[in-house]
Design an enzyme around this catalytic site. Structure first.
Site, mmCIF file in Angstrom:
data_model
loop_
_atom_site.group_PDB
_atom_site.id
_atom_site.type_symbol
_atom_site.label_atom_id
_atom_site.label_comp_id
_atom_site.label_asym_id
_atom_site.label_seq_id
_atom_site.Cartn_x
_atom_site.Cartn_y
_atom_site.Cartn_z
ATOM 1 N N ARG A 27 0.853 -1.186 0.000
ATOM 2 C CA ARG A 27 0.000 0.000 0.000
ATOM 3 C C ARG A 27 0.888 1.235 0.000
ATOM 4 N NH1 ARG A 27 -4.199 -0.528 4.522
ATOM 5 N NH2 ARG A 27 -5.124 -2.120 3.195
ATOM 6 N N CYS A 65 -13.796 -2.346 4.610
ATOM 7 C CA CYS A 65 -12.921 -1.490 3.810
ATOM 8 C C CYS A 65 -13.680 -0.549 2.875
ATOM 9 C CB CYS A 65 -11.933 -2.333 2.986
ATOM 10 S SG CYS A 65 -10.677 -3.082 4.015
ATOM 11 N N CYS A 78 -14.769 -3.596 -1.947
ATOM 12 C CA CYS A 78 -13.389 -3.819 -1.524
ATOM 13 C C CYS A 78 -12.738 -4.838 -2.453
ATOM 14 C CB CYS A 78 -13.353 -4.312 -0.081
ATOM 15 S SG CYS A 78 -13.947 -5.998 0.094
ATOM 16 N N CYS A 116 -7.354 -11.152 -0.747
ATOM 17 C CA CYS A 116 -7.515 -10.772 0.654
ATOM 18 C C CYS A 116 -7.748 -12.005 1.524
ATOM 19 C CB CYS A 116 -8.675 -9.804 0.830
ATOM 20 S SG CYS A 116 -8.908 -9.351 2.560
ATOM 21 N N ARG A 158 -3.076 5.905 9.965
ATOM 22 C CA ARG A 158 -3.004 5.563 8.544
ATOM 23 C C ARG A 158 -3.012 6.822 7.679
ATOM 24 N NH1 ARG A 158 -5.035 0.363 7.849
ATOM 25 N NH2 ARG A 158 -4.401 -0.949 9.582
ATOM 26 N N LYS A 175 -5.355 -0.009 14.445
ATOM 27 C CA LYS A 175 -5.194 1.067 13.458
ATOM 28 C C LYS A 175 -5.937 2.327 13.899
ATOM 29 C CE LYS A 175 -8.861 -1.165 10.784
ATOM 30 N NZ LYS A 175 -9.077 -1.944 9.553
ATOM 31 N N LYS A 200 -7.577 6.069 12.183
ATOM 32 C CA LYS A 200 -7.872 6.702 10.905
ATOM 33 C C LYS A 200 -8.333 8.142 11.075
ATOM 34 C CE LYS A 200 -8.971 2.327 8.698
ATOM 35 N NZ LYS A 200 -10.002 1.483 8.068
ATOM 36 N N CYS A 253 -16.025 -9.121 3.726
ATOM 37 C CA CYS A 253 -16.016 -9.487 5.142
ATOM 38 C C CYS A 253 -16.484 -8.281 5.933
ATOM 39 C CB CYS A 253 -14.600 -9.903 5.570
ATOM 40 S SG CYS A 253 -13.523 -8.510 5.958
#
Lengths: 618, 575
Positions: free
Chosen positions: B85, B489, B440, B446, B154, B219, B221, B485
């Protein structure tokens, strides 16, 4: 027990029908003692001096010098030396040895690699069974003996007698060259030729048997035949059940698994084939090979039949015993149709109406002929030259039997009892505008499924064996399908709990798709069964990297392993890889051991003699 | 303040830590054994511990799941590969950087580039042996992969606003400053990937002054919206900033906290959440607010249970007021009262517009953010040709689309010609549903995917379109999203219609998100396949066509019509 009687026929013996019937009634009733007594008795009869036996039609005729019938008394000591790469010469030598022992001869049986050259001058009766490799070279472990015999140090052999059986393949230019060289050289050294040399093609059983019989007759005749009383108590029958399945009587093994080991996107196709040996009593060791009788490609068979305007269903006789099959069947299973050899093209030229072909086989054109037949198959020959009007029977009776292909066995018998695995790379290429196939590999890749059967036999190879001492470190170098026997080696060492270190060098084109048996090596590394592994994937980087480069990068450790007594095994392509690996080993030994190039060569030769450097190359 | 210290309920770091916490703690600031395991020639994978660390360097190990069973049978390990990424604050890159991405995708990746929902690039299919060269080339063009994944802040999102180009320039500058400030400071990245000299850490100086040795619990954001566009889905962010602009001057930002998408199927204690506005700060105060918010999450976030470690749970467990008090305490000053704001939509607006700086901007529709050449549709080639002559910038939108930004009048004609020649599209001929769709990556790369998303949503839309056409709704903007899932995302919990994968071919269907992205949707049907999806939508769409009030969006209608209940707070998501 012990001897399997060939049923006598008018066709396979010098007797008439009445004699055949009488003998066939008598012979099976004889016990060993009676047989030996009878053979000695017959041998002693003055009228039975057997003339020189000619080799069967399949073998190449050999210029002969007349066998002497001097009445000098020779001892019954016979030395049989074999030079074997794949085990065929070894097997024949053992057979000869057994045959002679039964007749009361004292046999020294040895590979040329193990034979001490200084013993040569003491030998009275010398039998040589030797194959020829690549460009007319002796098998690896026969090279030192071959060189000794051809050197100035070779003793004079006026008091010795000898016979040579050569093994080879007529599709190679230097057919049976090593046998020819020994035959010539031993005569030069003054030895007397017992029987004419016989050169065998890939289908060697019949001519080899004939040669053995001739040798036996010649030795028996001259030996002081006192009907060998020492032989009354013959050794008992061996306790293990011997398999009835052999090269000439292959076992129909059921296919358990047939899968492609190369991942999607690979330019390679490598089949992993698992076969059942259940019920065959066939036994093997890691290092042995599996002989496989393939089918020809049906497309090629059909193309030949239609090009010749023959009929698939026509019946042709396919053996000397009169066995018959449909033409389609015969071309599919019995005859070699993808290789054209010099003897075949010579015989076919006589059937052809093509003046060009007749001219090509004429003396003086050998170079042109060789160039022409290189790489062509029967269809090419038929398309290039007219065989109009030649019957299927005439044509096929000239052909060679389809030879078995040998594959290094990829399974440990301890790990997979009653199974045998092989690793086969499908060979496909284009030539003269037509798609060509490796006969066996493509048969296995395209036309063989689980549940089918395949005719196989075990080809023992004592020249590629794990060290007897389980603590001896081993270094295995096997790129591509050359890795197959090492799957057997490592599997065996895992099963037997051998404690010796092991190191594998492997390579192919791409890591992602061509890493054969990857997950198995990973498991063995994790479990410590395999100590080290180095890989070289030639097409993943700008510079092409091969196994020998990885060896050089690790030269220090590699030499340390050698000094610790490690044995080296090399399997795979002979021309490029094995040669490069050999030179690299010499370089590493010279560099790390601070030795001169000559000393490094000697170091390797010594390893070879100690069986610490073994190769299974093709 | 000593009192307050005592009352802090059960500080999480007194409890047993999750294994990831130990991995981070023992990693020596994200080094682990990466340098050795990257070199192991026998496998294309790295061990799980190193993969956890790898995420902080901007990459996940994946494998081609389409081939998993087949390769297993072939005695080959899974087709391991790495997703890389590449982040760019606010999604703005130069034409040179675009060309570099294009080039490395062919050299090391799978010949495609994926634009993400967080305005980053993703390369797929990078082999272990090529990682170092790939990352080096990314850095040479002044982009980075550091902290693109992992338990850190992120990529900072920022509205790419082509209309108010002056305001964008100011907001974008602050986005970059916040991002730089929160970057991890460890030298591990430079040592491992860029062969920079190893510096022995002195014991006196903390290498990570903001994060510390174990980084964040999960994470984190940050997104910045510029009303009336809520394209960044500011309410989905852990920390959101909503620009307040008066007469083209940036006054400051409303601050919102505690949003997040991820949840776990079957665990009602996990849920998507929308953030709450807690006040206003000036641009100069923004970095301080961001840093202190991050440190509060660092100290109070749950380090024992990873699926309960996002900032939203820290706030929901302790209350919004607790957080505001803690923040004010750490800031040493107080936020001002929030200013009024208004959002119109959370999608993109396609086509050419002229910015206030006189330059032009073209928003292109990129289906699911996938840049590739596909038969006649030479999207990747077309963009490469444009990048070669373009003198402005490229802007990745939060909806996985692409803006060719700041086109000079001199180049506009030439770019229009290239658009024409390669048949690139602003999506005008697509249904409005498709233009508002987002999926996503999901299968095959993935590791978390349970069902298809990117490879399936376009096909599902093909089948929904006739239903809309029949109802006369082809040009009605409806936001539809799909993920493989529940990690979210594509921010599915905020869409008017959404699908979250449960199993191959089976999805949970959610309805009732708002068109502006301020309201969560609600489970409508569980574990259904295509046929039931279409059968459910048909009567609903027909009824909407007939009974909607003027200006009423689909997500509002389904609540009014009683298909689902309204969800204004994530804690009611499963109610």
């Amino acid at each position: 027990m012990g001897w399997i009687l060939l049923e006598l026929q008018v066709m396979n013996s010098p007797f008439n029908q009445e004699q055949v019937d009488l003998l066939n009634r008598l012979l099976p009733t004889l016990n060993t003692t009676q047989r030996i007594w009878l053979s000695g008795y017959i041998a002693a009869l003055p009228e039975t001096a057997a003339g020189p036996t000619t080799a069967s039609a399949v073998a190449t005729p050999v210029e002969t010098s007349p066998t002497t019938t001097e009445t000098v008394s020779f001892s019954k000591d016979v030395t049989i030396l074999f030079g074997s790469q794949t085990g065929n010469s070894n097997g024949l030598a053992k057979k000869m040895s057994k045959k002679l022992e039964e007749q009361g001869f004292q046999i020294t049986l040895s590979s040329m690699g193990d034979f001490k050259p200084n013993q040569l001058k003491k030998v009275e009766n010398l039998l040589i069974v030797v194959s020829t490799q690549g460009e007319g070279d002796p098998p690896d472990n026969a090279i030192p003996f071959f060189e000794f015999v051809h050197s100035k140090r070779a003793p004079q052999l006026e008091h010795a007698r000898f016979a040579v059986l050569g093994l080879g393949d007529t599709s190679y230019e230097f057919f049976c060259q090593t046998g020819k060289d020994f035959d010539k050289r031993l005569a030069e050294l003054g030895a007397e030729r017992l029987v004419p040399r016989v050169d065998c093609d890939v289908d060697f059983e019949e001519p080899a048997t004939a040669w053995m019989n001739d040798v036996l007759a010649a030795l028996t005749q001259s030996a002081t035949a006192s009907a060998s009383p020492a032989m009354t108590d013959q050794p008992a029958v061996s306790s293990t059940v011997e398999s009835e399945y052999t090269r000439t009587n292959p076992f129909q093994a059921e296919v358990l698994e047939n899968l492609n080991l190369n991942g999607r996107g690979s330019s390679r196709e490598t089949r992993h084939i698992e076969l059942s040996l259940e019920g065959s009593h066939l036994e093997y060791q890691p290092g042995d090979s599996l002989g496989v009788y393939p089918q020809n490609h049906p497309q090629l068979v059909n193309d030949i039949i239609s090009a010749m305007s023959w009929n698939s269903d026509d019946i042709v006789t396919i053996s000397k015993h009169g066995d018959q099959a449909s033409l389609h069947e015969a071309l599919l299973h019995h005859y070699e149709i993808t290789t054209v050899t010099k003897p075949i093209v010579q015989q076919l030229a006589e059937l052809s109406s093509s003046d060009e072909l007749k001219a090509l086989v004429a003396p003086g054109r050998e170079q042109d002929l060789r160039a022409y037949i290189s790489g062509i198959d029967l269809l090419d020959l038929i398309q290039d030259h007219s065989f109009a009007g030649v019957s299927a029977q005439e044509f096929t009776s000239v052909l060679r039997k389809i030879p078995a292909r040998l594959y290094s066995i990829a399974s440990s018998p301890q790990a997979f009892p009653e199974e045998v695995h092989v690793t086969v790379r499908a060979v496909r290429y284009e030539a003269r505008g037509r798609e060509r196939y490796g006969v066996c590999s493509v048969h296995l890749a395209e036309r063989l499924e689980a549940g089918d059967t395949l005719p196989v036999y075990i080809q023992h190879n004592d020249n590629f064996r794990l060290p007897e001492n389980p603590e001896t470190p081993i270094i295995m170098i096997g790129p591509g399908t050359g890795v197959a026997p090492f799957r057997a080696f490592v599997g065996e060492r895992e099963e037997t709990g051998a404690s010796g270190k092991s190191w594998l060098f492997y390579g192919d084109q791409h890591f992602a798709t061509d890493f054969l048996y990857q997950t198995e090596w990973q498991r063995w590394l994790k479990d410590g069964v395999l100590t080290r592994m180095d890989v070289a994937f030639s097409r993943d980087t700008a510079d092409k990297v091969y196994v020998q480069h990885r060896m050089l990068e690790r030269s220090k450790e590699l030499f340390e392993w050698l000094q610790e007594g490690a044995a080296i095994y090399v399997c795979g392509d002979e021309k490029q890889m094995a040669n490069d690996v050999h030179l690299t080993l010499e370089q590493i030994i010279a560099q790390e051991g601070q030795l001169s190039p000559e000393e490094a060569t000697e170091y390797l030769t010594r390893m070879q003699q100690e069986k610490r450097y073994q190769r299974d190359v093709y | 303040m000593g009192n307050l210290e005592k009352e802090k309920p059960y500080p999480p770091h007194d409890r047993a830590h999750s294994d990831v916490e130990d991995i981070k703690r023992n990693s020596n600031y994200l080094r682990g054994s990466l340098e050795e395991t990257l070199k192991d020639p026998i496998t294309g994978s790295i061990p799980e511990d190193d993969n956890r660390l790898m995420k902080h360097h901007g990459s996940y190990m994946q494998d081609d799941r389409d081939l998993r069973t087949e390769r297993n049978k072939q005695k080959l390990e899974p087709a391991y590969q790495f997703m890389l990424r590449v982040r760019a604050s606010g999604g703005v890159v130069t034409p040179e950087q675009w060309l570099m991405m294009d080039s490395i995708s062919h050299k090391y990746g799978n010949d495609t580039i994926r634009l993400t929902t967080r305005q980053s690039f993703q390369l797929h299919g990078v082999l272990k042996w090529n990682l170092k060269n790939t990352i080096r080339e990314v850095n040479e063009s002044l982009l980075s992969t550091l902290a693109a994944c992992g338990d850190v802040n992120r990529n900072v999102m920022c509205n790419p606003n082509p209309y108010q180009s002056d305001v964008h320039a100011q907001v974008y500058e602050w986005a970059c400053k916040v991002s730089d400030h929160l970057d991890p400071k460890t030298r591990a990245y430079h040592e491992i990937w860029l062969d920079e000299e190893k510096i022995i850490d002195s014991n006196d100086v903390e290498p990570e002054p903001i994060y510390g040795a174990v980084y964040l619990p999960r994470k984190f954001k940050i997104g910045i919206a510029v009303p009336p566009s809520n394209d960044v889905d500011v309410f989905s962010q852990d920390l959101g900033f909503i620009a307040v602009v008066e007469n083209d001057v940036l006054l400051g930002f409303n601050v919102s906290v505690g949003g997040g998408m991820g949840m776990t199927h079957g665990d009602d204690k996990t849920y998507p959440q929308v953030s709450k506005v807690i006040g206003f700060c000036t641009p100069e105060q923004m970095i301080d607010v961001a840093e202190k918010t991050v440190t509060i999450q660092r100290d109070y976030g749950d380090r024992a249970v990873r699926k309960h470690a996002r900032f939203k749970y820290t706030i929901d467990d302790r209350g919004l007021q607790w957080f505001v008090d803690e923040l004010h305490e750490r800031l040493g000053w107080q936020l001002q009262s929030a200013r009024p704001f208004h959002f119109d939509h959370n999608g993109d607006r396609y086509g050419w517009v002229k910015g206030s700086n006189g330059r032009s901007h073209l928003t292109l529709f990129i289906q699911n953010g996938r840049i590739m050449d596909d038969g006649d549709y030479q999207l990747m080639t077309g963009l490469r040709e444009i990048a070669k002559i373009h003198d402005g910038d490229f802007r990745l939108t939060a909806n996985q689309n692409l803006i060719i930004g700041n086109v000079s009048n001199r180049k506009k004609k030439k770019i229009e010609e290239l658009i024409e020649r390669h048949q690139l599209t602003a999506g005008a001929h697509y249904s409005a549903l498709r233009r508002n769709s987002m999926a996503c990556v999901s299968l095959p790369t993935c590791g978390m995917a349970m069902a298809e998303a990117e490879r399936y949503l376009p096909e599902l839309i093909d089948k929904i379109e006739p239903i809309l056409e029949e109802a006369g709704l082809r040009d009605e903007d409806i936001v539809i999203r799909m993920t493989g899932c529940p990690n979210g995302c594509a921010r599915p919990a905020l869409a008017e219609i959404s699908f979250i994968g449960k199993a191959p071919g089976k999805y949970n269907m959610y309805l009732g998100g708002s068109f502006t992205g301020h309201r969560l949707n609600k489970l409508y049907k569980e574990n259904i396949g295509e046929e039931e999806i279409l059968n459910s939508l048909r009567p609903m769409v027909n009824q909407y066509a007939k009974e909607r009030i003027a200006g009423e969006h689909f997500g509002d209608f389904v609540i009014r019509a009683g298909y689902v209940a309204e969800v204004l707070d994530g804690m009611q998501f499963h109610a």
